[in-house]
Design a protein around this motif. Structure first.
Motif, PDB file in Angstrom:
ATOM      1  N   SER B 135       0.827  -1.211   0.000  1.00 24.61           N
ATOM      2  CA  SER B 135       0.000   0.000   0.000  1.00 24.61           C
ATOM      3  C   SER B 135       0.861   1.261   0.000  1.00 24.61           C
ATOM      4  O   SER B 135       0.403   2.338  -0.369  1.00 24.61           O
ATOM      5  CB  SER B 135      -0.946  -0.002   1.203  1.00 24.61           C
ATOM      6  OG  SER B 135      -0.240   0.292   2.380  1.00 24.61           O
ATOM      7  N   GLN B 173      -3.087   8.941  -6.920  1.00 23.95           N
ATOM      8  CA  GLN B 173      -4.248   8.451  -6.148  1.00 23.95           C
ATOM      9  C   GLN B 173      -5.553   8.494  -6.936  1.00 23.95           C
ATOM     10  O   GLN B 173      -6.635   8.372  -6.365  1.00 23.95           O
ATOM     11  CB  GLN B 173      -4.437   9.258  -4.839  1.00 23.95           C
ATOM     12  CG  GLN B 173      -3.187   9.438  -4.027  1.00 23.95           C
ATOM     13  CD  GLN B 173      -2.732   8.168  -3.333  1.00 23.95           C
ATOM     14  OE1 GLN B 173      -3.560   7.359  -2.981  1.00 23.95           O
ATOM     15  NE2 GLN B 173      -1.447   7.999  -3.175  1.00 23.95           N
ATOM     16  N   ASP B 176      -7.470   5.485  -6.455  1.00 26.81           N
ATOM     17  CA  ASP B 176      -8.228   5.408  -5.195  1.00 26.81           C
ATOM     18  C   ASP B 176      -9.632   5.969  -5.396  1.00 26.81           C
ATOM     19  O   ASP B 176     -10.607   5.445  -4.866  1.00 26.81           O
ATOM     20  CB  ASP B 176      -7.513   6.201  -4.087  1.00 26.81           C
ATOM     21  CG  ASP B 176      -6.311   5.425  -3.556  1.00 26.81           C
ATOM     22  OD1 ASP B 176      -6.203   4.230  -3.876  1.00 26.81           O
ATOM     23  OD2 ASP B 176      -5.491   6.019  -2.834  1.00 26.81           O
ATOM     24  N   PHE B 177      -9.694   7.055  -6.173  1.00 25.71           N
ATOM     25  CA  PHE B 177     -11.019   7.621  -6.475  1.00 25.71           C
ATOM     26  C   PHE B 177     -11.830   6.629  -7.297  1.00 25.71           C
ATOM     27  O   PHE B 177     -13.010   6.426  -7.038  1.00 25.71           O
ATOM     28  CB  PHE B 177     -10.867   8.952  -7.238  1.00 25.71           C
ATOM     29  CG  PHE B 177     -10.551  10.099  -6.326  1.00 25.71           C
ATOM     30  CD1 PHE B 177     -11.566  10.860  -5.756  1.00 25.71           C
ATOM     31  CD2 PHE B 177      -9.246  10.417  -6.003  1.00 25.71           C
ATOM     32  CE1 PHE B 177     -11.273  11.910  -4.902  1.00 25.71           C
ATOM     33  CE2 PHE B 177      -8.946  11.459  -5.150  1.00 25.71           C
ATOM     34  CZ  PHE B 177      -9.960  12.211  -4.593  1.00 25.71           C
ATOM     35  N   ASN B 573      -6.328  17.611   6.507  1.00 24.39           N
ATOM     36  CA  ASN B 573      -7.475  16.805   6.951  1.00 24.39           C
ATOM     37  C   ASN B 573      -8.777  17.294   6.338  1.00 24.39           C
ATOM     38  O   ASN B 573      -9.752  16.563   6.263  1.00 24.39           O
ATOM     39  CB  ASN B 573      -7.584  16.844   8.479  1.00 24.39           C
ATOM     40  CG  ASN B 573      -6.471  16.041   9.108  1.00 24.39           C
ATOM     41  OD1 ASN B 573      -5.957  15.112   8.499  1.00 24.39           O
ATOM     42  ND2 ASN B 573      -6.087  16.421  10.313  1.00 24.39           N
ATOM     43  N   ASP B 574      -8.807  18.573   5.949  1.00 23.64           N
ATOM     44  CA  ASP B 574     -10.064  19.152   5.471  1.00 23.64           C
ATOM     45  C   ASP B 574     -10.326  18.893   3.987  1.00 23.64           C
ATOM     46  O   ASP B 574     -11.452  18.897   3.534  1.00 23.64           O
ATOM     47  CB  ASP B 574     -10.057  20.675   5.697  1.00 23.64           C
ATOM     48  CG  ASP B 574      -9.886  20.979   7.169  1.00 23.64           C
ATOM     49  OD1 ASP B 574     -10.356  20.153   7.968  1.00 23.64           O
ATOM     50  OD2 ASP B 574      -9.291  22.014   7.502  1.00 23.64           O
ATOM     51  N   SER B 575      -9.239  18.711   3.224  1.00 19.28           N
ATOM     52  CA  SER B 575      -9.448  18.590   1.780  1.00 19.28           C
ATOM     53  C   SER B 575      -9.599  17.123   1.377  1.00 19.28           C
ATOM     54  O   SER B 575      -9.423  16.219   2.188  1.00 19.28           O
ATOM     55  CB  SER B 575      -8.258  19.199   1.053  1.00 19.28           C
ATOM     56  OG  SER B 575      -7.144  18.353   1.219  1.00 19.28           O
ATOM     57  N   LEU B 576      -9.964  16.950   0.127  1.00 17.83           N
ATOM     58  CA  LEU B 576     -10.087  15.586  -0.393  1.00 17.83           C
ATOM     59  C   LEU B 576      -8.733  15.049  -0.848  1.00 17.83           C
ATOM     60  O   LEU B 576      -8.635  13.937  -1.330  1.00 17.83           O
ATOM     61  CB  LEU B 576     -11.068  15.561  -1.570  1.00 17.83           C
ATOM     62  CG  LEU B 576     -12.521  15.867  -1.217  1.00 17.83           C
ATOM     63  CD1 LEU B 576     -13.379  15.762  -2.456  1.00 17.83           C
ATOM     64  CD2 LEU B 576     -13.044  14.922  -0.155  1.00 17.83           C
ATOM     65  N   ILE B 578      -5.745  13.237  -0.320  1.00 19.75           N
ATOM     66  CA  ILE B 578      -5.322  12.251   0.678  1.00 19.75           C
ATOM     67  C   ILE B 578      -3.823  11.974   0.568  1.00 19.75           C
ATOM     68  O   ILE B 578      -3.304  11.016   1.129  1.00 19.75           O
ATOM     69  CB  ILE B 578      -6.123  10.940   0.524  1.00 19.75           C
ATOM     70  CG1 ILE B 578      -6.083  10.487  -0.943  1.00 19.75           C
ATOM     71  CG2 ILE B 578      -7.538  11.107   1.007  1.00 19.75           C
ATOM     72  CD1 ILE B 578      -6.641   9.130  -1.189  1.00 19.75           C
ATOM     73  N   GLY B 579      -3.146  12.830  -0.183  1.00 17.76           N
ATOM     74  CA  GLY B 579      -1.698  12.683  -0.314  1.00 17.76           C
ATOM     75  C   GLY B 579      -1.338  11.653  -1.370  1.00 17.76           C
ATOM     76  O   GLY B 579      -2.195  10.906  -1.843  1.00 17.76           O
ATOM     77  N   ALA B 580      -0.081  11.626  -1.738  1.00 18.26           N
ATOM     78  CA  ALA B 580       0.315  10.690  -2.789  1.00 18.26           C
ATOM     79  C   ALA B 580       1.633   9.993  -2.467  1.00 18.26           C
ATOM     80  O   ALA B 580       2.078   9.139  -3.213  1.00 18.26           O
ATOM     81  CB  ALA B 580       0.425  11.429  -4.118  1.00 18.26           C
TER      82      ALA B 580
END
Lengths: 39, 681
Positions: B135, B173, B176-177, B573-576, B578-580
């Motif tokens: 992962s 990501q 992931d979407f 934490n607030d945005s969509l 999720i990092g890469a």
């Protein structure tokens, strides 16, 4: 439950539970939705 | 992912334990491992990939099943077993990972037979699964981060656009979407199926609501009627109470009348009695009363005679005939008065004289009368007492009659009408009201009975309706969940499209800029809808030379790593976002057949873009220009020393020239193996 919150949870579950099967991840997401939208 | 250390134990060319520490310093982020061709550069790449993913075959080498060092293998007898080990440690997202891979190798007919693959994976000293490692950096992407520069141009092969697409989608990501959308669609379907099942299960229409409405109306109307009746009954009962009170009064009056009548009868009887007693008394008085009444007289006479006797004026016993004759002679009466012949005293004395025979008989007679009077004295008193009593009774009765008459008068004044009529009227009213009351009770009884039925029916309906309500709530919840899924899918699709479009656009721009910057070329690079890397010149597709393809690949990979790092650093934490992730680049011979300008270009590119770079180079690929380009970014430099028997009589060994110093990359040895040595600058 707000939709953005759900989207974040979905992404988090996918990202953090890569060892789980698709079905298990779906179950986790479903549980989150059920917890977020209940009586 | 930033590598920390690699330990090899009898792994392929490397005999015994060999160790490399990688730089994880942000400013000194380039580690270089020098080696002559064929002594283990690619093996290092291969060991890193095996360390990460633990495949049962080795990547990047044609000897994919040969894990064990040849010298060790050669020293073994057939059937002997030796261990091969690779330990890789790295840091990712604040966690320390250590992966230990072991495999047992048996010498079997002079071939390596691998068995008992063993893995120990720790995150912060706690065991985790291989999936967690996957992962962090998917094995699908290993070729982008651990690659052989010689074949890198294959990445941009137009026949394999899937690789570019996979890389972009995975690292950025986007997949992931896509996965999220797929999961949400499945979950939405499940909720929809639940909804259908629920609706099928509860095949109830609105008839229940209508029934409930009707029953509730009926119950309401009954309850209103009952309430009205109850009030009417209360009113009737009040009236009946009043009638009862009036009837009691009537009864009282009647009793008084009856009392009066009785008293009047008593009075009459008493009056009769009184009359009778009066008559009796008169009779007694007439018959014997004189005795009573003459009692004093006889007493006085007796006392007088006694007195006379004491004075000697009378004979001691009775009046004698002589005494009367003497009185007649003296013309003096017994009473002392003087008389004349012929008057009353004379006549009385004469009369007395005629009746008197002797003076003793008179006295005797007087004495007898006195005794008789004495004996009748009590009789007289008794009769008198009786008469007094009767008179008293009479007075009492008369008083009672007076009282009753007064009371009657008072009651009569209250009633003010004829008592019998009043009573009849009251009784009639009482009967009428009682009948009315009875009817109301009967009506209420039937209403209550009806209400009981209604309540039972309503209970049933309410239970059904509650179940429906619950089911409606369930439906609402399922609809809400479906709606939430739909909204989330929309957002994710939008975000996915946005990311894909933006990233493709950004990639195209960055790639073109870098192509221009590093090659001073006017050619444009773009990623089309099918994720082909296209080179265009003057708006037309331009053929790629192998060198261009390699450069594009490197630019693409480094851009990918850079974009991933950007996303990772921007995640909140607030945005969509999720990092890469942060990824290293391990490049085996990145320069290939590039000329010096290409080398410098690629070196500048690598230096600028990846957070950690591990370069595997031979001595020929290194020069002073690169020393200048990498400069202070160089941190850990190693050389792989090839121990080779064939070098016994050869002086032309491979020598590395580094910062004006020379380092042997090959040494003579009786057996062939490789060791790793750190170069201290």
């Amino acid at each position: 439950m707000e939709v953005n919150e759900l989207v974040k949870k979905v992404l988090k579950i996918i990202k953090e539970n890569k060892e789980l099967s698709s079905k298990d991840k779906e179950k986790l997401i479903k549980a989150e939705i059920e917890k977020g939208v209940k009586k | 992912m930033i590598f920390q250390k690699l330990i090899l134990n009898n792994f392929r060319q490397f005999e015994g334990r060999q160790e490399i520490k990688f730089s994880n310093n942000q400013n000194k982020h380039i580690s270089v491992i020098f080696a002559a061709n064929g002594v283990g550069k690619t093996t290092i790449l291969s060991s890193i990939v095996w360390g990460l993913y633990g495949d049962k075959k080795l990547n990047y080498t044609e000897f994919e099943n040969e894990f064990l060092n040849k010298n060790v293998f050669n020293s073994m007898n057939d059937g002997d077993v030796s261990n091969v080990e690779v330990i890789l440690s790295f840091e990712d997202n604040g966690h320390n990972y250590i992966i230990e891979r072991k495999v047992k190798v048996k010498k079997d007919n002079n071939k390596q037979y691998n068995f008992d693959f063993e893995s120990k994976i720790l995150m912060d000293n706690k065991p985790i699964s291989q999936k967690e490692i996957n992962s962090i950096l998917s094995p699908d992407l290993k070729e982008y981060f651990f690659f052989d520069g010689e074949g890198i141009d294959k990445l941009v092969d137009y026949r394999k656009p899937k690789l570019v697409e996979t890389a972009i989608k995975n690292v950025m990501q986007i997949d992931d979407f896509e996965t999220g959308i797929k999961y949400l669609k499945n979950i939405k379907k499940e909720f929809e199926q639940d909804l259908i099942s629920l609706k099928e299960e509860k095949g109830i229409d609105n008839q229940l609501d209508r029934n409930k409405f009707e029953l509730e109306n009926r119950l309401d109307s009954n309850l209103q009627q009952l309430d009205k009746n109850k009030k009417e009954i209360t009113k009737i009962e009040d009236e009946l109470e009043k009638i009862k009170i009036e009837l009691l009064k009537v009864k009282e009056i009647k009793e008084k009348y009856s009392q009066k009548l009785k008293l009047e009868e008593n009075l009459k009887s008493l009056t009769d009695n009184l009359k009778k007693l009066d008559n009796e008394y008169v009779k007694i008085f007439i018959d014997k009363g004189y005795l009573g009444l003459s009692y004093k007289l006889f007493n006085e006479v007796d006392e007088f005679l006694e007195e006379k006797r004491e004075k000697g004026e009378l004979p001691l016993i009775g009046i004698s005939k002589n005494y009367i004759e003497k009185l007649l002679q003296n013309k003096e009466c017994i009473c002392g008065e003087k008389f004349e012949e012929g008057d009353i005293h004379y006549q009385n004395l004469k009369n007395l004289l005629s009746k008197t025979t002797s003076k003793n008989e008179i006295e005797k007679k007087i004495s007898n009368l006195s005794v008789l009077a004495e004996s009748n004295k009590n009789l007289n008193i008794e009769i008198k007492s009786q008469l007094d009593e009767i008179m008293d009774n009479k007075d009492i009765i008369l008083q009672s009659i007076n009282n009753i008459e007064e009371e009657l008068e008072l009651l009569q004044s209250e009633i003010k009408e004829d008592i019998s009529k009043k009573e009849d009227k009251l009784l009639d009213k009482e009967i009428e009201l009682n009948e009315k009351k009875d009817n109301l009770f009967i009506l209420n009884g039937s209403l209550n009975k009806d209400n009981e039925i209604i309540k039972k029916d309503l209970d049933k309906i309410i239970k059904q309706l509650n179940s429906i309500k619950e089911y409606q709530e369930d439906i609402q919840i399922l609809n809400d969940r479906i709606k939430l899924c739909e909204e989330a899918i929309l957002i994710m699709e939008k975000e996915k499209l946005n990311r894909t479009t933006t990233i493709r656009k950004e990639f195209s721009n960055v790639l073109t800029d870098r192509f221009d910057k590093f090659l001073h070329s006017s050619k444009k690079i773009r990623i089309d809808d099918k994720f082909h890397l296209i080179i265009e010149e003057n708006g037309k597709s331009s053929a790629k030379s192998r060198g261009e393809a390699k450069l594009i690949s490197l630019i693409f990979i480094s851009t990918l790593v850079e974009k991933a790092r950007e996303l990772e650093l921007q995640k909140t934490n607030d945005s969509l976002n999720i990092g890469a992730g942060i990824y290293p680049m391990v490049i085996d011979s990145p320069y290939g057949e590039f000329d010096e300008i290409y080398k410098q270009t690629i070196s500048r590119l690598i230096k600028e873009l990846a957070p950690q770079v591990i370069l595997l180079l031979n001595q020929a690929q290194w020069n002073t220009d690169l020393e200048t380009i990498f400069g202070d970014s160089l941190a850990n430099i190693y050389r792989i020393v090839g121990h080779r028997p064939k070098l016994k009589n050869i002086t032309n060994k491979n020598i590395l020239k580094l910062y004006n110093k020379e380092y042997e990359l090959e040494v003579y040895d009786t057996k062939e193996w490789s060791s790793i040595e750190r170069i201290e600058l």
